[in-house]
Design a protein around this motif. Structure first.
Motif, PDB file in Angstrom:
ATOM      1  N   HIS A 126       0.807  -1.328   0.085  1.00 55.22           N
ATOM      2  CA  HIS A 126       0.191   0.021  -0.055  1.00 55.22           C
ATOM      3  C   HIS A 126       0.758   1.082  -0.031  1.00 55.22           C
ATOM      4  O   HIS A 126       0.207   2.304  -0.189  1.00 55.22           O
ATOM      5  CB  HIS A 126      -1.020   0.097   1.144  1.00 55.22           C
ATOM      6  CG  HIS A 126      -0.164   0.277   2.399  1.00 55.22           C
ATOM      7  ND1 HIS A 126       0.623  -1.014   3.079  1.00 55.22           N
ATOM      8  CD2 HIS A 126       0.120   1.200   3.382  1.00 55.22           C
ATOM      9  CE1 HIS A 126       1.332  -0.381   4.124  1.00 55.22           C
ATOM     10  NE2 HIS A 126       0.623   0.993   4.317  1.00 55.22           N
ATOM     11  N   CYS A 127       2.042   1.249   0.415  1.00 59.28           N
ATOM     12  CA  CYS A 127       3.150   2.425   0.282  1.00 59.28           C
ATOM     13  C   CYS A 127       4.353   1.844  -0.072  1.00 59.28           C
ATOM     14  O   CYS A 127       4.740   0.657   0.042  1.00 59.28           O
ATOM     15  CB  CYS A 127       3.054   3.062   1.395  1.00 59.28           C
ATOM     16  SG  CYS A 127       3.619   2.060   3.075  1.00 59.28           S
ATOM     17  N   ASP A 128       5.397   3.110  -0.386  1.00 60.91           N
ATOM     18  CA  ASP A 128       6.556   2.420  -0.935  1.00 60.91           C
ATOM     19  C   ASP A 128       7.654   2.418   0.209  1.00 60.91           C
ATOM     20  O   ASP A 128       8.133   3.261   0.491  1.00 60.91           O
ATOM     21  CB  ASP A 128       6.993   3.536  -1.866  1.00 60.91           C
ATOM     22  CG  ASP A 128       6.398   3.678  -3.155  1.00 60.91           C
ATOM     23  OD1 ASP A 128       6.053   2.565  -3.685  1.00 60.91           O
ATOM     24  OD2 ASP A 128       6.297   4.601  -3.867  1.00 60.91           O
ATOM     25  N   GLY A 147      -1.751  -2.381  11.547  1.00 59.78           N
ATOM     26  CA  GLY A 147      -2.798  -2.146  10.454  1.00 59.78           C
ATOM     27  C   GLY A 147      -2.091  -2.447   9.100  1.00 59.78           C
ATOM     28  O   GLY A 147      -2.669  -3.015   8.116  1.00 59.78           O
ATOM     29  N   PRO A 148      -0.659  -1.508   8.915  1.00 63.80           N
ATOM     30  CA  PRO A 148      -0.076  -1.933   7.516  1.00 63.80           C
ATOM     31  C   PRO A 148       0.077  -3.645   7.289  1.00 63.80           C
ATOM     32  O   PRO A 148      -0.199  -4.135   6.223  1.00 63.80           O
ATOM     33  CB  PRO A 148       1.208  -1.239   7.640  1.00 63.80           C
ATOM     34  CG  PRO A 148       0.715  -0.112   8.594  1.00 63.80           C
ATOM     35  CD  PRO A 148      -0.061  -0.716   9.327  1.00 63.80           C
ATOM     36  N   GLU A 204       8.596   6.084  14.747  1.00 64.59           N
ATOM     37  CA  GLU A 204       8.842   5.745  13.332  1.00 64.59           C
ATOM     38  C   GLU A 204       8.040   6.415  12.154  1.00 64.59           C
ATOM     39  O   GLU A 204       8.505   7.033  11.230  1.00 64.59           O
ATOM     40  CB  GLU A 204       9.111   4.382  12.829  1.00 64.59           C
ATOM     41  CG  GLU A 204       9.737   4.111  11.720  1.00 64.59           C
ATOM     42  CD  GLU A 204      10.081   2.731  11.218  1.00 64.59           C
ATOM     43  OE1 GLU A 204      10.272   2.185  10.225  1.00 64.59           O
ATOM     44  OE2 GLU A 204      10.285   1.844  12.224  1.00 64.59           O
ATOM     45  N   PRO A 205       6.641   6.260  12.304  1.00 67.41           N
ATOM     46  CA  PRO A 205       5.869   6.716  11.280  1.00 67.41           C
ATOM     47  C   PRO A 205       6.163   8.004  11.125  1.00 67.41           C
ATOM     48  O   PRO A 205       6.051   8.803  10.008  1.00 67.41           O
ATOM     49  CB  PRO A 205       4.456   6.415  11.693  1.00 67.41           C
ATOM     50  CG  PRO A 205       4.684   5.200  12.666  1.00 67.41           C
ATOM     51  CD  PRO A 205       5.950   5.556  13.121  1.00 67.41           C
ATOM     52  N   HIS A 250       2.161   5.349   6.482  1.00 62.73           N
ATOM     53  CA  HIS A 250       1.738   5.334   5.149  1.00 62.73           C
ATOM     54  C   HIS A 250       2.930   6.281   4.281  1.00 62.73           C
ATOM     55  O   HIS A 250       2.620   7.624   4.226  1.00 62.73           O
ATOM     56  CB  HIS A 250       0.288   5.997   4.808  1.00 62.73           C
ATOM     57  CG  HIS A 250      -0.253   5.959   3.483  1.00 62.73           C
ATOM     58  ND1 HIS A 250      -1.267   4.979   3.281  1.00 62.73           N
ATOM     59  CD2 HIS A 250       0.312   6.378   2.296  1.00 62.73           C
ATOM     60  CE1 HIS A 250      -1.567   5.116   1.960  1.00 62.73           C
ATOM     61  NE2 HIS A 250      -0.567   5.988   1.291  1.00 62.73           N
ATOM     62  N   VAL A 251       3.759   5.633   3.821  1.00 62.46           N
ATOM     63  CA  VAL A 251       4.882   6.334   3.221  1.00 62.46           C
ATOM     64  C   VAL A 251       4.293   7.080   1.992  1.00 62.46           C
ATOM     65  O   VAL A 251       3.797   6.395   1.248  1.00 62.46           O
ATOM     66  CB  VAL A 251       6.048   5.453   3.029  1.00 62.46           C
ATOM     67  CG1 VAL A 251       7.140   6.092   2.191  1.00 62.46           C
ATOM     68  CG2 VAL A 251       6.633   4.919   4.160  1.00 62.46           C
ATOM     69  N   GLY A 252       4.705   8.217   1.790  1.00 66.25           N
ATOM     70  CA  GLY A 252       4.367   8.944   0.571  1.00 66.25           C
ATOM     71  C   GLY A 252       3.063   9.797   0.937  1.00 66.25           C
ATOM     72  O   GLY A 252       2.582  10.323  -0.099  1.00 66.25           O
ATOM     73  N   SER A 253       2.429   9.998   2.072  1.00 70.85           N
ATOM     74  CA  SER A 253       1.311  10.549   2.416  1.00 70.85           C
ATOM     75  C   SER A 253       1.477  12.160   2.284  1.00 70.85           C
ATOM     76  O   SER A 253       0.293  12.830   1.958  1.00 70.85           O
ATOM     77  CB  SER A 253       0.761  10.089   3.892  1.00 70.85           C
ATOM     78  OG  SER A 253       1.681  10.589   4.943  1.00 70.85           O
TER      79      SER A 253
END
Length: 895
Positions: A189-191, A224-225, A756-757, A875-878
């Motif tokens: 779902h994300c990079d 979640g991820p 980390e997020p 969510h990397v790229g958010s």
């Protein structure tokens, strides 16, 4: 103690089978074994029979023996270790290696630090307590891909998730708790990817966030991820299994990968059959299970078919691509495992792959043709399904918050104390010394030995992580580089610098000069091409006995006479530099270059092939970030290898690259709001001394390359009232969001500094701000950072963002309900909601945006204070996504 006959046979057999590889050092190994007890010898043989071969050349026998002796003591002494099944003991307590970290004698040290903390605790409580100890000594920091060892983490206090998890697993194993690193090689779902920890407690595996303690196991921001992952696995070195372990999903040389995806999300078993063109089974064919991530199809697992050409794997319910290859032929195919696409979870599905393409066939097909047509796909990420997560009581949440704050304070105080003297002596090196932690003493000793100006230049040439573990004596060895007539930047980066790639750095200059005869050194110095011949004639590659992620150091290569293609390249460069010949690594092709006659030359005959030019053209204003929006891959026999072109940028809508003749694949992607991706793929040829001109795809064009792309960016746009939210400004005054946005497009970000997020969010902002530098409007959005407490403002990455004057407006605010200051409680009771608005904490903002209560919480806010899109947690790229949403929303409103 008595080990099983099965383990004895396994260890003896594997050790004997490998003796031929250890020929250069076998006398040292046998001398060490002769001094061991029967139990010690058995486990040492287990190590040498299963380890990546390069480890035998990198580390002395005594280090392995230290792990064996400590583990045997635990097995005899600690109750929870005594009752472990034998295979869990050897893989998840005894084993010295966890992933790709450098190895040191550290288990006894960790045990001494922890033994008093766990007195009287059961194994569950001990696991929880150990994670709090880990948080007191280390936290998350983005860093390069080299994995620092557990002692470096302890001495420096920061590392990426792979290093945090290696550190925590080491701590758990040091007290006899079976533990392992769990890893998703790529999210769908994300990079990005992620690693965390599992610990064996009360007869089953439980997960935890490394250095991210909570009052219970089976909790973490990543649940979640993980609930929408395609693949999650663990590793063992060797395939010994006295008991039942998870599904084996392939090997990476000496490493065996075990599938644990079903522990975190819904899965299906995919049965794969590979057949030749004559319809006969393709036995022992290689199958890559590929996840589209970072604009490349990443091989998350590599399977091998049986004699009937069949294999299987259990995966999450999303889209993957399969690539099968055998005998020079290959085939690629997309596969949808989504529950609503081909059936229910836990129901098998099957696919047949027929080999067809070959390198020669593709060259014929593309001969004289600049490019084929774009191939278009839409790949769906699995929907989030959390299959297990512990629930905390309010009391546990409160206690955990308090304990974590105490851990952070202890860690910060410890490293302030450790680096205080070094910073006082070298105030100009404050950042370096803070990064180094305990290793600041080594750097100080190196800097102060004399006034040689190359000391500072050598340190500046290294990566940030090198400051954490390079010893003064090693640095001194590399200071011996002599100056020549070449430019200063070549002297520093390509001769003086000890770092070549991701190898462990030792005092290789003096070692190389001590083992190479003087006559040979003279010949090499006059003709560096002879060095490449020497390396390839004397260094053997046994990939099936190695671990692809690791590369041998120059010393290890020469000692064991073994090394991978990358290790041999590193060795060539190391020999050149040791003989005072500037040399470097071409990271795009992973080939060495050496300096001669005023230019760099490539000794590798394959890389000296003729070249052609690729000219890429872009639409005005469109930004393409390499390894996020696009990549180039080069066909190597039967699969495409992604080229390392990090940092490439288009100049005035064009980009020109000089590439070796061959077949290439350009992949361009667009990430959608729900994590799905649109992908465009183009095959083309680079021909000798010719130019190939290509146009990048236009994902935004309604009638363009993407037939499904019509307002997809706005499909999930909301209209959520946020304007009445009250936040505290830095001066202590309250202000509504409506006034804070002041008619500007804004991103409202509730941050959890240190987690980390949030670190990913800040680094994304940093990258976007750097790319926007020089643009008077910055990234085109106002940034409203909401912190929980005033001391969060001192966080290093946040300070880097604030210090970068890129034109964007940034305001620091405080979440009143989160305790920004002691006055907040009084503010909360004194202010009337009716008169001033809503005193809103991040939980309320998440609720309004229909998000889970997981920090960081981000909201894209219109100029009138209306939230139109939100994201929470990992969510990397958010950030980039929200910038794009706001721009398109405003453009749509204008239309």
């Amino acid at each position: 103690m008595e080990f099983s006959e099965q383990l004895k046979i396994y260890a003896e057999t594997h050790f004997e089978n490998r003796k031929k590889y250890f020929a250069p050092i076998i006398s040292e190994i046998e001398a060490g074994l002769s001094l061991c007890s029967e139990e010690e010898a058995l486990l040492i043989k287990f190590f040498y029979g299963t380890m990546p071969l390069r480890d035998a050349g990198e580390y002395p026998f005594e280090i392995f023996l230290s792990y064996v002796r400590h583990a045997l003591w635990l097995r005899k002494t600690i109750d929870w270790c005594k009752k472990l099944p034998e295979d869990l003991f050897v893989h998840d307590v005894l084993y010295y290696r966890i992933n790709s970290e450098d190895i040191s004698d550290c288990r006894s040290f960790f045990y001494e630090q922890l033994k008093d903390r766990i007195v009287g605790l059961d194994e569950y409580q001990a696991a929880v307590e150990i994670n709090y100890w880990c948080a007191e000594h280390a936290t998350y920091e983005m860093a390069d891909d080299r994995t620092a060892g557990p002692m470096t983490m302890y001495r420096s206090g920061k590392g990426r998730c792979g290093e945090e998890s290696t550190f925590t697993v080491t701590a758990l194993r040091s007290v006899g708790l079976a533990a392992r690193q769990v890893y998703t090689p790529r999210w769908a779902h994300c990079d990005d990817n992620h690693a965390w920890v599992e610990v064996w407690v009360n007869g089953e595996w439980h997960f935890l966030g490394a250095c991210e303690p909570e009052e219970k196991l089976d909790r973490g921001w990543f649940t979640g991820p993980a609930g929408q992952a395609l693949l999650i696995h663990s590793r063992t070195f060797g395939d010994y299994a006295a008991g039942k372990r998870e599904e084996v999903i392939g090997r990476d040389g000496a490493v065996v990968c075990h599938n644990v995806t079903a522990s975190y999300t819904k899965t299906r078993k995919l049965r794969i059959q590979v057949r030749k063109q004559d319809n006969t089974p393709a036995a022992h064919a290689q199958i890559s299970v590929e996840i589209l991530n970072m604009a490349e199809y990443f091989p998350a697992a590599v399977l091998e078919t049986d004699e009937q050409g069949e294999t299987s794997i259990r995966l999450g319910l999303g889209d993957i691509r399969l690539q099968a290859r055998s005998e020079g032929k290959f085939v690629e195919r997309y596969c949808n495992l989504a529950e609503d696409g081909v059936g229910a979870a836990d129901v098998d599905c099957a696919v047949t792959l027929v080999l067809k393409d070959s390198e020669a066939g593709m060259k014929d097909a593309l001969s004289g043709v600049s490019a084929c047509e774009w191939h278009l796909e839409k790949l769906c990420a699995p929907k989030e399904v959390v299959v297990r997560e512990s629930v905390l009581s309010e009391e546990e949440v409160s206690r955990g918050t308090r304990r974590l704050a105490d851990a952070v304070k202890l860690r910060e105080e410890r490293f302030d104390q450790l680096t205080r003297h070094a910073i006082a002596v070298h105030p100009e090196e404050e950042e370096r010394m803070r990064i180094a932690g305990e290793n600041a003493e080594e750097l100080t000793a190196f800097l102060e030995k004399d006034d040689n100006p190359d000391r500072k230049k050598l340190l500046d040439s290294l990566t940030k992580k090198d400051n954490k573990d390079l010893r003064a004596e090693v640095l001194e060895d590399h200071l011996s580089a002599k100056r020549g007539s070449w430019p200063e930047d070549i002297h520093v980066q390509d001769l003086l610098c000890p770092r070549i790639w991701l190898e462990e750095i030792g005092a290789y200059r003096s070692y190389i000069c001590s083992v190479l005869p003087a006559q040979e050194q003279e010949a090499f110095a006059s003709n560096p091409g002879l060095i490449w011949n020497y390396v390839n004639q004397n260094i053997t590659d046994i990939p099936e006995e190695e671990y692809n992620t690791l590369c041998a150091s120059p010393i290890g290569c020469l000692k064991l006479k073994m090394g991978s293609a990358v290790s041999r390249t590193i060795l060539f460069i190391a020999i050149c530099r040791s003989l005072n010949i500037p040399a470097r690594l071409d990271k795009s092709l992973m080939v060495p270059e050496y300096w001669a006659d005023g230019a760099f030359h490539v000794p590798v005959s394959r890389a000296q092939a003729s070249k052609g030019t690729l000219l890429l053209r872009n639409i005005p204003g469109k930004e393409w970030i390499y390894a996020q929006h696009w990549t180039l891959g080069r066909l190597e026999k039967d699969h495409f290898v992604t080229m390392n072109h990090a940092g490439l940028v288009f100049e005035k809508e064009t980009l020109e690259l000089l590439l070796p003749v061959g077949i290439y694949r350009l992949i361009a992607v667009k990430r959608l709001l729900n994590g799905d991706q649109e992908a465009a793929e183009l095959l083309f040829a680079i021909e000798k001394e010719k130019q190939t001109e290509l146009y990048m795809p236009d994902f935004e064009k309604a009638d363009g390359v993407m037939p499904w792309e019509k307002n997809s960016v706005l499909d999930e746009i909301q209209s959520c009232l946020l304007r009445d939210i009250l936040l505290q400004r830095a001066d202590g005054t309250l202000c509504s969001l409506e006034k804070l946005v002041s008619g500007k497009r804004s991103i409202l970000a509730f941050l959890e500094i240190g987690a980390e997020p949030t670190e990913h969010v800040l680094n994304e902002v940093l990258a976007l701000e750097k790319s926007a530098k020089g643009n008077s409007k910055g990234i085109g959005c106002q940034l409203l950072f909401v912190l929980r407490q005033e001391k969060d403002l001192q966080h290093k990455t946040l300070q880097e963002v604030l210090a970068l004057d890129a034109g964007s407006e940034i305001e620091i605010l405080y979440d009143i309900s989160g305790g920004a200051s002691d006055a907040n409680a009084a503010l909360h009771t004194a202010v009337s909601d009716a008169a001033f608005g809503t005193l809103c904490g991040w939980q309320e903002a998440a609720k309004r945006m229909r998000l889970a209560e997981k920090l960081p919480v981000l909201a894209a806010v219109r100029p009138d204070g209306t939230g139109i899109y939100g994201s929470c947690g990992y969510h990397v790229g958010s950030v980039e996504l929200m910038v794009r949403i706001l721009k398109e929303a405003v453009r749509t409103e204008a239309d």
